[in-house]
Each structure stands twice: as C-alpha cells, then as structure tokens.
Scaffold this motif. Structure first.
Motif, PDB file in Angstrom:
ATOM      1  N   SER A  49     -15.799 -13.016 -36.122  1.00  0.00           N
ATOM      2  CA  SER A  49     -15.156 -11.709 -35.975  1.00  0.00           C
ATOM      3  C   SER A  49     -14.347 -11.361 -37.222  1.00  0.00           C
ATOM      4  O   SER A  49     -14.381 -10.218 -37.699  1.00  0.00           O
ATOM      5  N   ARG A  50     -13.620 -12.338 -37.768  1.00  0.00           N
ATOM      6  CA  ARG A  50     -12.864 -12.101 -39.004  1.00  0.00           C
ATOM      7  C   ARG A  50     -13.802 -11.743 -40.152  1.00  0.00           C
ATOM      8  O   ARG A  50     -13.519 -10.845 -40.944  1.00  0.00           O
ATOM      9  N   GLN A  51     -14.941 -12.442 -40.234  1.00  0.00           N
ATOM     10  CA  GLN A  51     -15.893 -12.169 -41.305  1.00  0.00           C
ATOM     11  C   GLN A  51     -16.460 -10.750 -41.177  1.00  0.00           C
ATOM     12  O   GLN A  51     -16.565 -10.034 -42.169  1.00  0.00           O
ATOM     13  N   ARG A  52     -16.794 -10.350 -39.933  1.00  0.00           N
ATOM     14  CA  ARG A  52     -17.300  -8.989 -39.721  1.00  0.00           C
ATOM     15  C   ARG A  52     -16.244  -7.959 -40.087  1.00  0.00           C
ATOM     16  O   ARG A  52     -16.545  -6.939 -40.699  1.00  0.00           O
ATOM     17  N   ALA A  53     -14.986  -8.228 -39.740  1.00  0.00           N
ATOM     18  CA  ALA A  53     -13.902  -7.298 -40.063  1.00  0.00           C
ATOM     19  C   ALA A  53     -13.731  -7.169 -41.573  1.00  0.00           C
ATOM     20  O   ALA A  53     -13.518  -6.063 -42.093  1.00  0.00           O
ATOM     21  N   ILE A  56     -16.580  -5.020 -42.898  1.00  0.00           N
ATOM     22  CA  ILE A  56     -16.363  -3.607 -42.573  1.00  0.00           C
ATOM     23  C   ILE A  56     -15.293  -3.018 -43.484  1.00  0.00           C
ATOM     24  O   ILE A  56     -15.430  -1.896 -43.974  1.00  0.00           O
ATOM     25  N   ALA A  57     -14.222  -3.785 -43.730  1.00  0.00           N
ATOM     26  CA  ALA A  57     -13.155  -3.300 -44.608  1.00  0.00           C
ATOM     27  C   ALA A  57     -13.673  -3.094 -46.031  1.00  0.00           C
ATOM     28  O   ALA A  57     -13.346  -2.085 -46.677  1.00  0.00           O
ATOM     29  N   ALA A  61     -13.953   0.470 -47.964  1.00  0.00           N
ATOM     30  CA  ALA A  61     -13.302   0.676 -49.258  1.00  0.00           C
ATOM     31  C   ALA A  61     -14.299   1.190 -50.294  1.00  0.00           C
ATOM     32  O   ALA A  61     -13.940   1.937 -51.197  1.00  0.00           O
ATOM     33  N   ALA A  62     -15.561   0.813 -50.166  1.00  0.00           N
ATOM     34  CA  ALA A  62     -16.571   1.226 -51.142  1.00  0.00           C
ATOM     35  C   ALA A  62     -17.087   2.631 -50.866  1.00  0.00           C
ATOM     36  O   ALA A  62     -17.562   3.301 -51.776  1.00  0.00           O
ATOM     37  N   LEU A  63     -16.991   3.106 -49.646  1.00  0.00           N
ATOM     38  CA  LEU A  63     -17.532   4.423 -49.306  1.00  0.00           C
ATOM     39  C   LEU A  63     -16.912   5.571 -50.101  1.00  0.00           C
ATOM     40  O   LEU A  63     -17.640   6.421 -50.592  1.00  0.00           O
TER      41      LEU A  63
END
Length: 87
Positions: A49-53, A56-57, A61-63
């Motif tokens: 879950s931490r890795q997925r978060a 996503i972060a 940030a890249a978007l």
C-alpha cells in the motif's frame, strides 16, 4: 511480569513431573503461529500500500509538468504562442 513467570514455572514443573505438555500449550503454540502469519501478511499488505501511494504521488507530481494534449481539431491556428511576436 511476575504472573507470567510463575505460569512458566508451573508449566515447567508439570512437564518435568508428567513428561507431557499441558493441553493448553499446543493450542497456544498454534495460535502464536497463526498470529505471526497474520502479522506478516498485514505488514506485506501495508508495504504494498505504501509503494502504491508513493507511485500515485510521483505520478500526480509529474502530471502538471506535461502540457495537456489537445486533438488537432481543437488547436486554434489564429492564436499566437506566448512570447512570440509576428514578423
């Protein structure tokens, strides 16, 4: 702490006298194994879950750095690009 020590002491005496384990001990050992497995699974799920978060972060940030894509039909050819002067 003292109560736990006395209980262990009692179980040691029972084992020494009867050469058997108390009937509760095997059940408790199985419960300990089950709980350790559940804890390991929970920790693995938390790590995933931490890795997925984090992913996503990073994606969020890249978007903003990427310009929005517009189809060629929506591009307005009469508008000059910012910072350019007609020659």
């Amino acid at each position: 702490m003292r109560k736990a020590f006395r209980k262990e002491e009692f179980y040691a005496q029972v084992r020494a006298q009867t050469h058997q384990t108390p009937e509760v001990e095997p059940r408790l050992r199985k419960e300990v194994v089950r709980l350790k497995e559940a804890l390991a699974a929970s920790r693995a799920a938390a790590a995933a879950s931490r890795q997925r978060a984090e992913q996503i972060a990073l994606a969020a940030a890249a978007l903003p750095l990427q310009p929005p894509e517009r189809p060629a039909s929506e591009v307005d050819t009469d508008v000059l690009a910012f910072g350019r002067h007609p020659r």
